[in-house]
Design a protein around this motif. Structure first.
Motif, PDB file in Angstrom:
ATOM      1  N   PRO A 240       0.658  -1.160   0.009  1.00  0.00           N
ATOM      2  CA  PRO A 240      -0.180   0.094   0.039  1.00  0.00           C
ATOM      3  C   PRO A 240       0.912   1.369  -0.100  1.00  0.00           C
ATOM      4  CG  PRO A 240      -0.202  -1.381   2.027  1.00  0.00           C
ATOM      5  CD  PRO A 240       0.444  -1.952   1.198  1.00  0.00           C
ATOM      6  N   LEU A 241       1.993   1.238   0.829  1.00  0.00           N
ATOM      7  CA  LEU A 241       2.810   2.403   0.677  1.00  0.00           C
ATOM      8  C   LEU A 241       3.485   2.668  -0.588  1.00  0.00           C
ATOM      9  CD1 LEU A 241       3.879   4.749   2.387  1.00  0.00           C
ATOM     10  CD2 LEU A 241       5.986   3.049   3.133  1.00  0.00           C
ATOM     11  N   GLY A 242       3.772   1.735  -1.298  1.00  0.00           N
ATOM     12  CA  GLY A 242       4.213   1.930  -2.694  1.00  0.00           C
ATOM     13  C   GLY A 242       3.227   2.504  -3.664  1.00  0.00           C
ATOM     14  N   ILE A 243       2.054   1.726  -3.608  1.00  0.00           N
ATOM     15  CA  ILE A 243       1.006   2.474  -4.451  1.00  0.00           C
ATOM     16  C   ILE A 243       0.719   3.751  -4.086  1.00  0.00           C
ATOM     17  CG2 ILE A 243      -1.618   2.261  -4.762  1.00  0.00           C
ATOM     18  CD1 ILE A 243      -1.457  -0.907  -4.209  1.00  0.00           C
ATOM     19  N   VAL A 314       7.963   0.196  -9.555  1.00  0.00           N
ATOM     20  CA  VAL A 314       7.148  -0.867 -10.491  1.00  0.00           C
ATOM     21  C   VAL A 314       5.901  -0.630 -10.711  1.00  0.00           C
ATOM     22  CG1 VAL A 314       6.586  -3.273 -10.405  1.00  0.00           C
ATOM     23  CG2 VAL A 314       8.827  -2.664  -9.725  1.00  0.00           C
ATOM     24  N   ILE A 315       5.270   0.072  -9.756  1.00  0.00           N
ATOM     25  CA  ILE A 315       3.913   0.294 -10.192  1.00  0.00           C
ATOM     26  C   ILE A 315       3.815   1.644 -10.969  1.00  0.00           C
ATOM     27  CG2 ILE A 315       1.663   1.086  -9.132  1.00  0.00           C
ATOM     28  CD1 ILE A 315       2.175  -0.517  -6.855  1.00  0.00           C
ATOM     29  N   ARG A 316       4.573   2.417 -10.790  1.00  0.00           N
ATOM     30  CA  ARG A 316       4.561   3.520 -11.952  1.00  0.00           C
ATOM     31  C   ARG A 316       4.831   3.058 -13.266  1.00  0.00           C
ATOM     32  NH1 ARG A 316       8.188   7.828 -13.713  1.00  0.00           N
ATOM     33  NH2 ARG A 316      10.254   6.652 -12.864  1.00  0.00           N
ATOM     34  N   ALA A 349      -3.236  -1.601 -13.668  1.00  0.00           N
ATOM     35  CA  ALA A 349      -1.603  -1.095 -13.520  1.00  0.00           C
ATOM     36  C   ALA A 349      -1.094  -2.334 -12.297  1.00  0.00           C
ATOM     37  CB  ALA A 349      -1.688   0.170 -12.654  1.00  0.00           C
ATOM     38  N   LEU A 350      -1.830  -2.728 -11.513  1.00  0.00           N
ATOM     39  CA  LEU A 350      -1.483  -3.570 -10.546  1.00  0.00           C
ATOM     40  C   LEU A 350      -1.103  -4.982 -11.314  1.00  0.00           C
ATOM     41  CD1 LEU A 350      -2.862  -2.945  -7.480  1.00  0.00           C
ATOM     42  CD2 LEU A 350      -0.661  -2.318  -7.796  1.00  0.00           C
ATOM     43  N   LYS A 351      -2.122  -5.250 -12.173  1.00  0.00           N
ATOM     44  CA  LYS A 351      -1.795  -6.630 -12.961  1.00  0.00           C
ATOM     45  C   LYS A 351      -0.571  -6.683 -13.850  1.00  0.00           C
ATOM     46  CE  LYS A 351      -3.905  -8.839 -16.649  1.00  0.00           C
ATOM     47  NZ  LYS A 351      -4.816  -8.470 -17.752  1.00  0.00           N
ATOM     48  N   ILE A 352      -0.395  -5.428 -14.416  1.00  0.00           N
ATOM     49  CA  ILE A 352       0.836  -5.256 -15.300  1.00  0.00           C
ATOM     50  C   ILE A 352       2.127  -5.236 -14.432  1.00  0.00           C
ATOM     51  CG2 ILE A 352       2.164  -3.792 -16.862  1.00  0.00           C
ATOM     52  CD1 ILE A 352      -0.493  -2.488 -17.635  1.00  0.00           C
ATOM     53  N   LEU A 422      -1.881 -16.303 -10.519  1.00  0.00           N
ATOM     54  CA  LEU A 422      -2.781 -14.979 -10.566  1.00  0.00           C
ATOM     55  C   LEU A 422      -2.706 -14.584 -11.903  1.00  0.00           C
ATOM     56  CD1 LEU A 422      -4.253 -13.074  -8.609  1.00  0.00           C
ATOM     57  CD2 LEU A 422      -2.222 -12.038  -8.283  1.00  0.00           C
ATOM     58  N   GLU A 423      -1.519 -14.377 -12.674  1.00  0.00           N
ATOM     59  CA  GLU A 423      -1.525 -13.732 -13.746  1.00  0.00           C
ATOM     60  C   GLU A 423      -2.406 -14.536 -14.860  1.00  0.00           C
ATOM     61  OE1 GLU A 423       2.420 -12.252 -15.560  1.00  0.00           O
ATOM     62  OE2 GLU A 423       3.002 -12.780 -13.666  1.00  0.00           O
TER      63      GLU A 423
END
Lengths: 430, 256
Positions: A240-243, A314-316, A349-352, A422-423
């Motif tokens: 969550p902090l990373g998001i 990574v999320i960016r 975005a999280l899926k990617i 999951l992917e």
């Protein structure tokens, strides 16, 4: 088109061809071996060479593994039993089993507590990891941090209960205020939680004996349990902090953006081990004298910040990979920023980002062994320190390090397999 | 620009009014002194060469693009930088994009119910009934549980139209809805749009489908270099263009 070509060019299909089966599949083990192992002379040579290498590796390893000794009390007895034959002294694992898992100082009659917490971890993680499980299980997930804290650290149950009340109170205030403005809800919620915890401190003090387990100090945590605590807590906090950091870095509000960029770039530019030294030693200089700021908590904060900075980047990447049209479609339907992010942008975005996030999570879990350098006795610290340094087991390297490697491999491989599943599950294309 | 009196018969109520609107990308003056009044029930086709600012113009109406000068009023609400204002206008104005922009991680039905549930606070069951109603209207109710990636381009665009309609918009914007489609699929999308027009929806369409313009538009606007060069009823516009720029454009797109 000239008339002379008319015969050969003009063509009208009068029946459409039906779908037909592909040519009868040529399957079978022999066919497969001929095609993929012995298709040509060089391939055959390579195959035979590889078979020889595999054989000689196993010929050395298997007798050592299967002929191992499991029941001796120290390395000398073990060598006597072996009498020079090839075999591992696995008795170090059985004899020091509890130390490897729980460290030296954890009370022996309390081993069931971290074990139970570990078992409950699966129940708590299940509804988060598998979305088809009943949503009611999420209550367990919400309560788990407080239960696990109580089980592992012990003390009165009043403390985690008060912590839970603080969280719930903070959330209630947040949900009341968020309709007006997100900032009011956010800071109001945090203030309410802090206030409840502050008052709760006075309430829990006289309740010391209520439903109390024997209290265990943080410095007495050790073994693989310490790696698991650090790994699980840091992974679940850093996501969550990373998001938040990734969204903040994309924000159009310059101050929030600046804070996030500086945080990410600074934390990413510093080795984790220096952060851990800061947590261990330097932080004490900045804190007011007399404050006892738990060492594990300090380490958790540092590892979480470190991992969050990586996850944010990574999320960016995932956010940048989404077509602009997704943002526009969400906007054009009248969704506000929070809705657009939560319902449209982040799920995609999280899926990617799953492979990248798993990469960071696996790395983080293995990096928890670095705490052995700041004299905490995690699995690696236990092996390096108390076990290998003892006269009983000085010299048993392969067995101990092999065991440590195996434990970490099992966990990391599990994470990796889950992420691949999951992917596949989130695949919605053709 | 004199308003054609016949067009006003559509309705006296103004749906969109744009006055003296200017927009720049950096120093590039992309929209220049745009004045446009759209009456309720009007179907407007905006044509023009690429880069003429026609997409930008309709994207300004639901604030996907910000204008720097002038006044835009949509359904009685003046567009300002106030976010609540913008969200209100966006929920009244539907939009279809060239590349559909369906949400690939949601099923067709979820695509359609998302905005009604979260923006309009419609109960889920009601939203699903509404979505099925509009999916029937665009003739793909049987695809409701599939994901957008499993549909053809034409079907996706029809879903996109249904998704917009689920918000019960008063105005629909179409940004080149058929440009990314195979020729076989253009017709199914145009048919849906024609049907929508016949029901009296206020529509602004950026499109190169001149047949569609002739059939349903009650006004064609020709833009070039960020300005409205000419506007007229379709018959007049196609048979008797006034500006040399319009004549050139029409000869190029109708000539082949």
């Amino acid at each position: 088109m000239s008339d002379t070509h008319a015969h050969s060019v003009s063509y009208v299909r009068d029946t459409m061809l039906p779908q037909s089966e592909p040519p009868a599949a040529q399957t079978g083990a022999i066919k497969w071996m001929r095609e993929s192992l012995f298709s040509s002379v060089p391939y055959t040579i390579l195959t035979l060479l590889a078979l020889y290498v595999v054989y000689s590796l196993l010929a050395g390893f298997l007798p050592w593994l299967l002929g191992g000794v499991w029941t001796t009390a120290n390395i000398r007895e073990c060598r006597e039993v072996l009498e020079g034959a090839s075999g591992g002294c696995f008795s170090v694992l059985t004899e020091r089993w509890n130390q490897l898992l729980f460290g030296i100082a954890y009370p022996q009659d309390g081993y069931w507590r971290p074990t139970l917490a570990f078992a409950l971890l699966f129940v708590a993680a299940a509804p988060v990891l598998f979305s088809h499980l009943p949503r009611g299980l999420l209550v367990v997930t919400g309560l788990y941090p407080f239960i696990a804290f109580w089980l592992i650290w012990g003390g009165t149950i009043a403390v985690p209960v008060m912590a839970l009340i603080g969280v719930v109170g903070g959330y209630l205030v947040y949900s009341r205020l968020v309709a007006n403005s997100f900032a009011a809800g956010f800071f109001g919620g945090i203030l309410a939680a802090l206030l409840i915890w502050f008052i709760g401190g006075y309430i829990t003090a006289p309740l010391e004996g209520v439903l109390a387990l024997e209290a265990v100090a943080s410095r007495n945590m050790g073994g693989f349990m310490l790696n698991m605590i650090l790994g699980v807590v840091c992974v679940s906090l850093s996501l969550p902090l990373g998001i938040a950091l990734a969204l903040g870095r994309q924000s159009s509000l310059p101050i929030i953006k600046l804070i996030c960029v500086v945080f990410i770039e600074f934390i990413r530019g510093v080795p984790l081990i220096t952060l851990l030294f800061v947590a261990n030693v330097v932080l004490a200089y900045f804190l007011p004298p007399g404050t006892n700021f738990d060492l594990i908590l300090r380490v958790i904060i540092m590892i979480t910040m470190f991992a969050a900075a990586y996850i944010a980047e990574v999320i960016r990447g995932g956010l940048a990979a989404l077509p602009r049209g997704q943002y526009e479609a969400a906007d054009s339907l009248g969704l506000d920023y929070a809705q657009a992010m939560r319902l449209i942008i982040l799920p995609q975005a999280l899926k990617i980002s799953i492979p990248g996030i798993v990469n960071v999570a696996v790395g983080l879990f293995k990096d928890t062994t670095l705490v052995s350098i700041i004299s905490m006795f995690d699995l690696v610290g236990m092996i390096r320190g108390p076990i290998l340094a003892s006269t009983d087991w000085n010299g048993v390297y392969w067995e101990l390090w092999g065991f440590a490697a195996l434990l970490f491999f099992v966990v990391c491989y599990g994470i990796s397999q889950y992420s691949q599943w999951l992917e596949r599950k989130l695949q919605t294309g053709h | 620009m004199a308003e054609n009196t016949k067009l006003k018969e559509v309705s006296d109520k103004v749906a969109v009014s744009i006055q003296n609107m200017n927009k720049w990308y950096g120093t590039f003056h992309v929209l220049r002194d745009i004045d446009l009044t759209v009456y309720q029930g009007e179907r407007i086709v905006i044509a023009g060469p690429s880069g003429s600012g026609k997409s930008t113009l309709i994207r300004c109406i639901n604030a996907l693009e910000e204008h720097q000068q002038g006044r835009i009023e949509v359904d009685g609400t003046v567009l300002s930088s106030d976010l609540k204002n913008i969200d209100k206008i966006r929920s009244e104005v539907g939009m279809c994009f060239q590349h559909f922009n369906l949400f690939p991680h949601l099923t067709i039905l979820e695509n359609c119910t998302l905005a009604p549930i979260w923006v309009r606070k419609t109960p889920k069951k009601e939203a699903e009934e509404l979505a099925m109603h509009f999916l029937k209207k665009v003739k793909i109710p049987d695809q409701a549980d599939k994901y957008p990636g499993q549909l053809s381009g034409g079907q996706q665009q029809r879903v996109a139209i249904a998704r917009s309609l689920c918000m019960r918009p008063r105005i629909m914007l179409f940004d080149e809805p058929t440009s990314a489609l195979d020729p076989e699929m253009i017709k199914e999308v145009l048919d849906t749009m024609v049907e929508l027009a016949e029901e009296g929806m206020t529509m602004l369409c950026v499109t190169h489908e001149m047949g569609f313009a002739r059939q349903v538009a009650n006004r064609v606007i020709f833009m070039d270099e960020g300005q409205i060069v000419e506007q007229n009823e379709p018959e007049e516009f196609f048979n008797n263009p006034q500006s040399p720029r319009t004549k050139l454009f029409l000869s190029q797109i109708l000539g082949h």
